[in-house]
Design a protein around this motif. Structure first.
Motif, PDB file in Angstrom:
ATOM      1  N   ARG A 118      -6.020  13.959  -1.324  1.00  0.00           N
ATOM      2  CA  ARG A 118      -6.460  12.606  -0.978  1.00  0.00           C
ATOM      3  C   ARG A 118      -5.263  11.716  -0.626  1.00  0.00           C
ATOM      4  O   ARG A 118      -5.269  10.985   0.352  1.00  0.00           O
ATOM      5  CB  ARG A 118      -7.211  11.998  -2.166  1.00  0.00           C
ATOM      6  CG  ARG A 118      -8.687  11.824  -1.895  1.00  0.00           C
ATOM      7  CD  ARG A 118      -9.406  10.918  -2.853  1.00  0.00           C
ATOM      8  NE  ARG A 118      -8.914  10.824  -4.197  1.00  0.00           N
ATOM      9  CZ  ARG A 118      -9.315  11.583  -5.219  1.00  0.00           C
ATOM     10  NH1 ARG A 118     -10.201  12.536  -5.024  1.00  0.00           N
ATOM     11  NH2 ARG A 118      -8.847  11.416  -6.425  1.00  0.00           N
ATOM     12  N   LEU A 119      -4.235  11.828  -1.464  1.00  0.00           N
ATOM     13  CA  LEU A 119      -3.053  10.998  -1.242  1.00  0.00           C
ATOM     14  C   LEU A 119      -2.337  11.369   0.057  1.00  0.00           C
ATOM     15  O   LEU A 119      -1.823  10.503   0.756  1.00  0.00           O
ATOM     16  CB  LEU A 119      -2.101  11.116  -2.434  1.00  0.00           C
ATOM     17  CG  LEU A 119      -2.580  10.360  -3.679  1.00  0.00           C
ATOM     18  CD1 LEU A 119      -1.869  10.861  -4.925  1.00  0.00           C
ATOM     19  CD2 LEU A 119      -2.344   8.861  -3.505  1.00  0.00           C
ATOM     20  N   VAL A 120      -2.314  12.653   0.359  1.00  0.00           N
ATOM     21  CA  VAL A 120      -1.675  13.068   1.607  1.00  0.00           C
ATOM     22  C   VAL A 120      -2.417  12.476   2.794  1.00  0.00           C
ATOM     23  O   VAL A 120      -1.803  12.011   3.751  1.00  0.00           O
ATOM     24  CB  VAL A 120      -1.601  14.613   1.705  1.00  0.00           C
ATOM     25  CG1 VAL A 120      -1.221  15.046   3.115  1.00  0.00           C
ATOM     26  CG2 VAL A 120      -0.590  15.158   0.720  1.00  0.00           C
TER      27      VAL A 120
ATOM     28  N   VAL B  37       0.847  -1.195   0.000  1.00  0.00           N
ATOM     29  CA  VAL B  37       0.000   0.000   0.000  1.00  0.00           C
ATOM     30  C   VAL B  37       0.883   1.246   0.000  1.00  0.00           C
ATOM     31  O   VAL B  37       0.671   2.182  -0.769  1.00  0.00           O
ATOM     32  CB  VAL B  37      -0.929   0.028   1.247  1.00  0.00           C
ATOM     33  CG1 VAL B  37      -1.744   1.306   1.284  1.00  0.00           C
ATOM     34  CG2 VAL B  37      -1.826  -1.191   1.263  1.00  0.00           C
ATOM     35  N   ALA B  38       1.910   1.222   0.848  1.00  0.00           N
ATOM     36  CA  ALA B  38       2.800   2.376   0.944  1.00  0.00           C
ATOM     37  C   ALA B  38       3.471   2.669  -0.392  1.00  0.00           C
ATOM     38  O   ALA B  38       3.556   3.808  -0.830  1.00  0.00           O
ATOM     39  CB  ALA B  38       3.849   2.134   2.019  1.00  0.00           C
ATOM     40  N   LYS B  39       3.929   1.609  -1.045  1.00  0.00           N
ATOM     41  CA  LYS B  39       4.589   1.766  -2.334  1.00  0.00           C
ATOM     42  C   LYS B  39       3.649   2.441  -3.323  1.00  0.00           C
ATOM     43  O   LYS B  39       4.020   3.342  -4.052  1.00  0.00           O
ATOM     44  CB  LYS B  39       4.947   0.374  -2.874  1.00  0.00           C
ATOM     45  CG  LYS B  39       6.416   0.105  -2.926  1.00  0.00           C
ATOM     46  CD  LYS B  39       6.674  -1.177  -3.679  1.00  0.00           C
ATOM     47  CE  LYS B  39       6.850  -2.346  -2.755  1.00  0.00           C
ATOM     48  NZ  LYS B  39       7.132  -3.600  -3.459  1.00  0.00           N
ATOM     49  N   LYS B  40       2.414   1.953  -3.320  1.00  0.00           N
ATOM     50  CA  LYS B  40       1.430   2.482  -4.266  1.00  0.00           C
ATOM     51  C   LYS B  40       1.192   3.978  -3.992  1.00  0.00           C
ATOM     52  O   LYS B  40       1.225   4.796  -4.905  1.00  0.00           O
ATOM     53  CB  LYS B  40       0.119   1.699  -4.141  1.00  0.00           C
ATOM     54  CG  LYS B  40      -0.488   1.461  -5.468  1.00  0.00           C
ATOM     55  CD  LYS B  40      -1.700   0.575  -5.435  1.00  0.00           C
ATOM     56  CE  LYS B  40      -2.661   1.064  -6.486  1.00  0.00           C
ATOM     57  NZ  LYS B  40      -3.891   1.590  -5.987  1.00  0.00           N
ATOM     58  N   VAL B  41       0.976   4.291  -2.720  1.00  0.00           N
ATOM     59  CA  VAL B  41       0.746   5.693  -2.355  1.00  0.00           C
ATOM     60  C   VAL B  41       1.971   6.527  -2.745  1.00  0.00           C
ATOM     61  O   VAL B  41       1.847   7.611  -3.323  1.00  0.00           O
ATOM     62  CB  VAL B  41       0.466   5.828  -0.835  1.00  0.00           C
ATOM     63  CG1 VAL B  41       0.442   7.285  -0.408  1.00  0.00           C
ATOM     64  CG2 VAL B  41      -0.858   5.159  -0.485  1.00  0.00           C
ATOM     65  N   PHE B  42       3.148   5.999  -2.461  1.00  0.00           N
ATOM     66  CA  PHE B  42       4.382   6.733  -2.736  1.00  0.00           C
ATOM     67  C   PHE B  42       4.514   7.081  -4.225  1.00  0.00           C
ATOM     68  O   PHE B  42       4.695   8.231  -4.602  1.00  0.00           O
ATOM     69  CB  PHE B  42       5.574   5.889  -2.267  1.00  0.00           C
ATOM     70  CG  PHE B  42       6.918   6.522  -2.503  1.00  0.00           C
ATOM     71  CD1 PHE B  42       7.381   7.519  -1.665  1.00  0.00           C
ATOM     72  CD2 PHE B  42       7.713   6.112  -3.562  1.00  0.00           C
ATOM     73  CE1 PHE B  42       8.622   8.103  -1.871  1.00  0.00           C
ATOM     74  CE2 PHE B  42       8.963   6.696  -3.775  1.00  0.00           C
ATOM     75  CZ  PHE B  42       9.410   7.684  -2.926  1.00  0.00           C
ATOM     76  N   PHE B  43       4.380   6.054  -5.072  1.00  0.00           N
ATOM     77  CA  PHE B  43       4.569   6.299  -6.498  1.00  0.00           C
ATOM     78  C   PHE B  43       3.425   7.124  -7.094  1.00  0.00           C
ATOM     79  O   PHE B  43       3.637   7.965  -7.959  1.00  0.00           O
ATOM     80  CB  PHE B  43       4.746   4.985  -7.258  1.00  0.00           C
ATOM     81  CG  PHE B  43       6.119   4.409  -7.076  1.00  0.00           C
ATOM     82  CD1 PHE B  43       7.208   4.975  -7.716  1.00  0.00           C
ATOM     83  CD2 PHE B  43       6.337   3.334  -6.236  1.00  0.00           C
ATOM     84  CE1 PHE B  43       8.485   4.474  -7.534  1.00  0.00           C
ATOM     85  CE2 PHE B  43       7.602   2.816  -6.043  1.00  0.00           C
ATOM     86  CZ  PHE B  43       8.682   3.386  -6.692  1.00  0.00           C
TER      87      PHE B  43
END
Ligand SMILES: [Fe+2]
Ligand SMILES: [Fe+2]
Length: 491
Positions: A213-215, A181-187
């Motif tokens: 939203r991403l933040v 999940v973190a990777k997805k949010v990061f990229f």
């Protein structure tokens, strides 16, 4: 997971140099495969839109094959190798990479070699036969090969996924969930920051709702376990510096904000501010931003204006909703320095705002530890912290700086260390209990079977049965010397 510790390949410099063309080509190819695989789910093989896309893809594939004589795509752990060279994915290419890796791995296909140019039918058959393979079936590579032969396609060789990769893949899958999940949010965030900046450059309307939203998602992740997103900051993507930098600064700022006890609402504001702190740079010509030599006076003037330009841009951003003064001031302040000797120059001397003080630290640390055009070998984490500590009274809020050091650790996340067992390790996670600051979790850098590097997590608080510890840190090492791509351990 094996890592690509390969001299001249896994490190940054190699990517900037000779193989960047191959890297670009690889990204294009992977994207084509991604789309083809997806289209095969939607359309039957006779579809017109599909045909058109196959034609386009053939051009790219065949140009490559004609130039290099063959085309091989091979999966090793979580990497894709194109003609024996590890491909580094671009931010935009991440989804395609991930898709190809997952689809091939599910079907236990590890390598495909095109030994000669393809025609429309052979590429179409290849994609449909591949996607029809039953997931998890051992004989898939052989079956696939036989079916291709059955259609008269002899120029494609297929090999199974290597055994060690499979076992590791299954074992690590469950615990890697929040990391995924973190990777997805990061990229996704990097991609969105890029979009916002590009739109502002082109004087178009920038949509910041997605960014907000991403933040919020990032805030959630940081509240859950800050070490996962902190690990992502070791992905120092040279080509995408501005976007990567913005996101890293936001991650550090969020982790600091969390330790300061900020509410989710304030954390979101801090995250957005950090993400947009350099937005004013979008008005500076790229030649100035990337100038390898020192800036002349006029260029410095442009550079020094970016906090003010940033404020103007943020005030004009529709969709940002209510802009809290904290956000605007944070952007204005971020180069002011603790003794106010930085820029912009102030008429009324007042202290640096809290957002500004947080961003100053996050900004300096990330800038120093990232390779840049004018400084290709960056400072190592512990060197950067030492420099920051030396000038702390001029530049930073010293209490916040101490907190930041506690956050990234005495041995900062992402450092390469030598252990008293003669093993090498990478700092993965700081210990939550301050009494164990010197005993973080470490990934051992080991050479497995076939000379491949493998990944094993150990806790340095582990005892050895007598009175001591199993492993202790002796000193910090330089990853460049050992050709270790630290970011690989966090992906
Ligand atoms: Fe800045
Ligand atoms: Fe910055």
């Amino acid at each position: 997971m094996a890592s690509a510790i390969q001299p001249g390949r896994g490190d940054f410099r190699s990517v900037e140099g000779g193989d960047s063309e191959l890297s670009k080509m690889g990204n294009t190819l992977i994207t084509k495969f991604h789309v083809l695989m997806r289209l095969s789910h939607i359309y039957d093989s006779k579809n017109i839109a599909l045909r058109q896309f196959i034609q386009e893809s053939l051009q790219v594939l065949n140009t490559f094959i004609e130039k290099k004589g063959y085309l091989s795509l091979k999966i090793v752990a979580d990497d894709i190798f194109l003609n024996e060279q590890r491909l580094r994915y671009s931010i935009e290419g991440f989804t395609s990479f991930k898709y190809l890796l997952t689809q091939w791995k599910k079907r236990l296909i590890g390598e495909v070699v095109y030994k000669g140019p393809l025609v429309e039918d052979s590429l179409r058959d290849f994609i449909y036969l591949l996607m029809e393979l039953e997931e998890g079936r051992e004989e898939n590579a052989t079956l696939f090969h036989q079916r291709l032969m059955g259609r008269g396609i002899t120029s494609i060789e297929v090999n199974p996924l290597e055994v060690t990769e499979r076992e590791e893949g299954v074992a690590t899958l469950a615990k890697e969930d929040s990391r995924e999940v973190a990777k997805k949010v990061f990229f996704e965030t990097i991609g969105t920051v890029k979009e916002v900046i590009t739109n502002i450059k082109g004087k178009q309307q920038a949509d910041v709702r997605r960014l907000k939203r991403l933040v919020r998602k990032a805030v959630h992740l940081v509240m859950e376990d800050e070490s996962i997103l902190l690990g992502m900051t070791t992905i120092k993507n040279y080509d995408e510096y501005t976007f990567n930098h913005s996101v890293n600064v936001a991650i550090y700022a969020l982790a600091m904000g969390r330790r300061l006890g900020f509410s989710r609402g304030v954390l979101s504001e801090l995250g957005i501010t950090a993400m947009l702190h350099d937005i004013g740079k979008s008005k500076i010509p790229i030649e100035v931003l990337n100038k390898p030599a020192a800036l002349n006076e006029e260029e410095w003037g442009q550079m020094k204006r970016h906090p003010i330009t940033g404020v103007e841009i943020v005030l004009n951003l529709k969709q940002l909703g209510e802009v809290n003064p904290k956000m605007v001031i944070g952007i204005f302040d971020h180069h002011l320095k603790n003794d106010l000797s930085g820029y912009p120059k102030l008429f009324h001397k007042k202290g640096v705002s809290l957002f500004g003080r947080i961003i100053q630290i996050a900004d300096a640390y990330d800038a120093m530890t990232t390779p840049r055009i004018y400084k290709k070998v960056p400072y190592r984490p512990e060197q950067a912290l030492a420099i920051m500590l030396k000038d702390r009274d001029v530049h930073f809020d010293s209490i916040l700086l101490k907190m930041f050091i506690g956050l990234v650790g005495v041995y900062p996340i992402g450092s390469l260390v030598l252990l008293d067992t003669h093993e090498m390790g990478i700092i993965f996670k700081t210990h939550p209990d301050p009494q164990w600051v010197e005993r973080p979790q470490v990934i051992l850098v080991e050479r497995g079977k076939q000379g491949k590097m493998e990944k094993r997590l150990v806790d340095l608080t582990e005892r050895n049965g007598q009175n001591g510890f199993k492993r202790s840190i002796v000193k910090i090492l330089d990853p460049n010397k050992y050709h270790i791509d630290i970011a690989k351990y966090f992906l």
